[in-house]
Design a protein around this motif. Structure first.
Motif, short mmCIF file in Angstrom:
data_model
loop_
_atom_site.label_atom_id
_atom_site.label_comp_id
_atom_site.label_asym_id
_atom_site.label_seq_id
_atom_site.Cartn_x
_atom_site.Cartn_y
_atom_site.Cartn_z
N MET A 195 14.82 3.82 -9.90
CA MET A 195 14.26 2.92 -9.33
C MET A 195 12.70 3.66 -8.48
N ASP A 196 13.41 4.51 -7.23
CA ASP A 196 12.95 4.81 -6.45
C ASP A 196 11.64 5.56 -7.24
N GLU A 197 12.54 6.06 -8.24
CA GLU A 197 11.54 7.73 -8.62
C GLU A 197 10.53 6.36 -9.52
N LEU A 198 11.00 5.54 -10.17
CA LEU A 198 9.91 4.39 -10.72
C LEU A 198 9.37 3.99 -10.30
N LEU A 199 9.26 3.85 -8.90
CA LEU A 199 8.36 2.68 -8.35
C LEU A 199 6.87 4.42 -7.74
N HIS A 200 8.10 5.43 -6.86
CA HIS A 200 6.82 6.50 -6.52
C HIS A 200 6.24 7.25 -7.43
N LYS A 201 6.40 7.37 -9.58
CA LYS A 201 5.34 7.08 -10.54
C LYS A 201 4.37 6.29 -10.69
N LEU A 202 4.72 5.14 -10.33
CA LEU A 202 3.74 4.37 -10.52
C LEU A 202 2.65 4.20 -9.38
N GLY A 203 3.07 4.96 -8.23
CA GLY A 203 2.02 4.93 -7.49
C GLY A 203 2.71 4.00 -6.38
N ILE A 204 3.38 3.10 -6.13
CA ILE A 204 3.89 2.14 -5.32
C ILE A 204 4.26 2.34 -4.42
N ASP A 205 4.09 2.43 -3.23
CA ASP A 205 3.92 2.32 -1.77
C ASP A 205 4.65 1.78 -0.62
N TRP A 206 5.73 1.20 -0.52
CA TRP A 206 5.34 -0.07 0.68
C TRP A 206 4.29 -0.25 1.85
N ARG A 207 3.86 1.25 1.95
CA ARG A 207 2.70 1.17 3.64
C ARG A 207 1.41 1.00 3.08
N LEU A 208 1.28 1.57 2.06
CA LEU A 208 0.06 1.06 1.63
C LEU A 208 -0.03 -0.13 -0.02
N LEU A 209 0.84 -1.12 -0.12
CA LEU A 209 1.03 -1.96 -0.48
C LEU A 209 0.60 -2.40 0.54
N ILE A 210 0.97 -2.62 1.97
CA ILE A 210 1.15 -3.98 3.24
C ILE A 210 -0.68 -3.49 3.20
N SER A 260 -8.43 -1.46 -8.18
CA SER A 260 -7.92 -2.13 -9.49
C SER A 260 -7.46 -0.71 -10.29
N ALA A 261 -7.41 0.19 -9.94
CA ALA A 261 -6.31 1.67 -11.07
C ALA A 261 -5.46 1.34 -10.09
N ASP A 262 -4.77 0.86 -8.84
CA ASP A 262 -4.16 1.36 -8.84
C ASP A 262 -2.96 0.26 -7.67
N LEU A 263 -1.82 0.57 -8.47
CA LEU A 263 -0.68 -0.79 -8.50
C LEU A 263 -0.78 -1.65 -7.27
N ASN A 264 -0.54 -0.64 -6.26
CA ASN A 264 -0.45 -1.04 -4.85
C ASN A 264 -1.95 -2.28 -4.58
N VAL A 265 -2.72 -1.89 -4.83
CA VAL A 265 -3.96 -3.05 -5.15
C VAL A 265 -3.69 -4.59 -5.81
N THR A 266 -3.43 -4.25 -6.86
CA THR A 266 -3.29 -5.00 -7.82
C THR A 266 -1.87 -6.14 -7.68
N GLU A 271 -4.48 8.95 -5.85
CA GLU A 271 -4.72 10.23 -4.99
C GLU A 271 -5.13 10.25 -3.80
N PRO A 272 -3.55 11.07 -2.74
CA PRO A 272 -4.58 10.90 -1.03
C PRO A 272 -5.04 12.06 -0.74
N LEU A 273 -6.53 11.57 -0.25
CA LEU A 273 -6.82 12.18 0.91
C LEU A 273 -6.98 12.93 1.45
N LEU A 274 -6.22 12.40 2.64
CA LEU A 274 -5.64 12.68 3.57
C LEU A 274 -5.03 11.94 4.40
N HIS A 275 -3.82 12.65 5.73
CA HIS A 275 -2.64 11.91 6.18
C HIS A 275 -3.20 11.63 7.09
N VAL A 276 -2.59 10.33 7.46
CA VAL A 276 -2.63 10.37 9.05
C VAL A 276 -1.27 9.97 9.69
N GLY A 277 0.06 11.19 9.65
CA GLY A 277 0.84 11.03 10.18
C GLY A 277 1.27 11.41 8.80
#
Lengths: 169, 246
Positions: free
Chosen positions: A1-16, B124-130, B8-14
């Motif tokens: 599951m974690d691997e799937l989420l990682h491959k899809l690029g889902i990161d809870w920090r980015l999501l928040i 919109s091409a990022d699942l986190n956003v959608t 794609e991450p461009l940089l990291h803050v921590g």
């Protein structure tokens, strides 16, 4: 599951982070865009409705004023005609009264003049008679002084006066 | 040519990664906020300029919403949620079509190969956003349902113990709410990501003139996806608050 989420690029920090980002957009748009625009649309609708109502009221009022104006003008026209007729009648009456008064005045003046003329004639006649009597008396006295008595003198004088009275001068 | 499902991450803050889609989403939000603030200042009783244009957009959205709600007051109540989704999604979708944006970035070594990581990638091409927008849509729908129907009555649709059938229907309703999140987010992500890949492939194969029809196609797809996302949200809002009418 974690691997799937990682491959899809889902990161809870980015999501928040994206969720917070979108919520900020939602709040800002609601505060600065939708409410003011909706209020403005409502205000404008109200203004338009008021304007249309006022325009209708003004139009109705104009029609009413036009109607009242027509009535007033008609009434004024009738009054004008009535006044003209009354003035014409009064002028005619006045003219007649003046004419009658003028006639009466003229007649009175003529009568007065005639009376004055008669009076003057009478006075002149009286004066002439008296003068003629005196003249006749003087002439008769001179002519008949030696032949006639006093009674005959007086008779002759009276006869002459009576004759003069009967004569037209 | 590098195709990556994840942004794609461009940089990291921590340990926090700053991805190109995060930058893009922040930029879109910033531009929309600036437009909103400017519009508010420019609003006049006699409409003119940008105020007039934005008013026209809002009125068009409201008119479109009226065709679903058949009630202007209801449309105005749902407008903030629906229009925010529509404006954000359409801006995010269309930004990928700006020529040249995908070519500006930094080169990084990846699995022994040097690849270009663009600064700009459609949000919109990022699942986190959608997923974030889909979560917002579903949560906003539930909140609106609770506000209109009351908390008890609204939750009663999901947790009904009066009889087994209604209880089972409630569970299905609950599952469908989660399914909505997945379907909303993957539909938008799939369409826009596919569009980006399509444009990338076509541009790589034939850089001149040929990509033009595809750009127009993506322009249309971007609009349709924004419309679908916002209209499905509107339909959900309408259905969730419908019981007040009966």
């Amino acid at each position: 599951m974690d691997e799937l989420l990682h491959k899809l690029g889902i990161d809870w920090r980015l999501l928040i982070a994206q969720l917070v980002n979108f919520v900020v957009l939602f709040l800002v748009l609601r505060r600065f865009l939708y409410r003011p625009v909706l209020e403005m649309l409502a205000r404008r609708s109200q203004h338009i409705a008021d304007g249309l109502r006022d325009a209708t009221a003004a139009s109705d009022r104009l029609a009413q004023v036009e109607q009242e104006r027509g009535v007033i003008l008609h009434r004024a026209e009738l009054e004008r005609q009535s006044m003209l007729e009354r003035a014409a009648q009064e002028a005619e009456t006045l003219r007649r009264e003046r004419a009658v008064a003028a006639d009466a005045e003229a007649e009175a003046r003529i009568a007065r003049a005639e009376r004055e003329a008669e009076r003057v004639r009478e006075e002149m006649l009286a004066a002439v008679r008296a003068e003629i009597g005196d003249l006749v008396l003087a002439i008769s006295r001179k002519a008949t002084a030696a032949h006639l008595t006093k009674a005959q003198h007086e008779q002759l004088i009276h006869a002459a006066i009576e004759e003069l009275r009967g004569a037209k001068l | 040519m590098n195709i990556s499902l994840a942004a794609e991450p461009l940089l990291h803050v921590g340990t926090f990664p700053i991805t190109n889609t995060l930058i893009m989403a922040v930029a879109v939000v910033f531009v929309l906020c600036v437009i909103a603030v400017i519009t508010r200042r420019k609003l006049q009783l006699i409409p003119r300029g940008i105020g007039n244009a934005i008013e026209a957009v809002i009125e068009q959205i409201l008119d479109f919403m009226d065709s679903v709600t058949h009630d202007r007051a209801q449309s105005e109540r749902f407008l903030p949620v629906v229009a925010a989704i529509f404006l954000f999604v359409i801006a995010s979708n269309w930004i990928e079509l700006v020529p040249g944006l995908g070519t500006v970035g930094i080169y990084e070594m990846h699995e022994g190969k040097e690849i270009l990581i663009p600064f700009i990638r459609s949000a919109s091409a990022d699942l986190n956003v959608t997923l974030a927008v889909a979560l917002f849509s579903v949560v906003a729908t539930q909140v609106m349902g609770m506000r209109v129907l009351g908390v008890g009555r609204h939750l009663g649709k999901f947790f009904n113990f009066s009889n087994p059938i209604l209880g089972f229907v409630g569970i299905l309703e609950l599952v469908s709410e989660f399914a909505k999140v997945v379907s909303f987010s993957f539909r938008l992500f799939g369409n826009i990501f596919a569009g980006e890949v399509l444009l990338l492939v076509v541009t790589t194969l034939a850089p001149y003139v040929v990509p033009l029809p595809f750009l127009f196609l993506e322009f249309f797809v971007g609009f349709v996806q924004a419309l679908v996302f916002s209209m499905l949200t509107l339909v959900n809002l309408q259905m969730t608050t419908q019981h007040t009418e009966h």
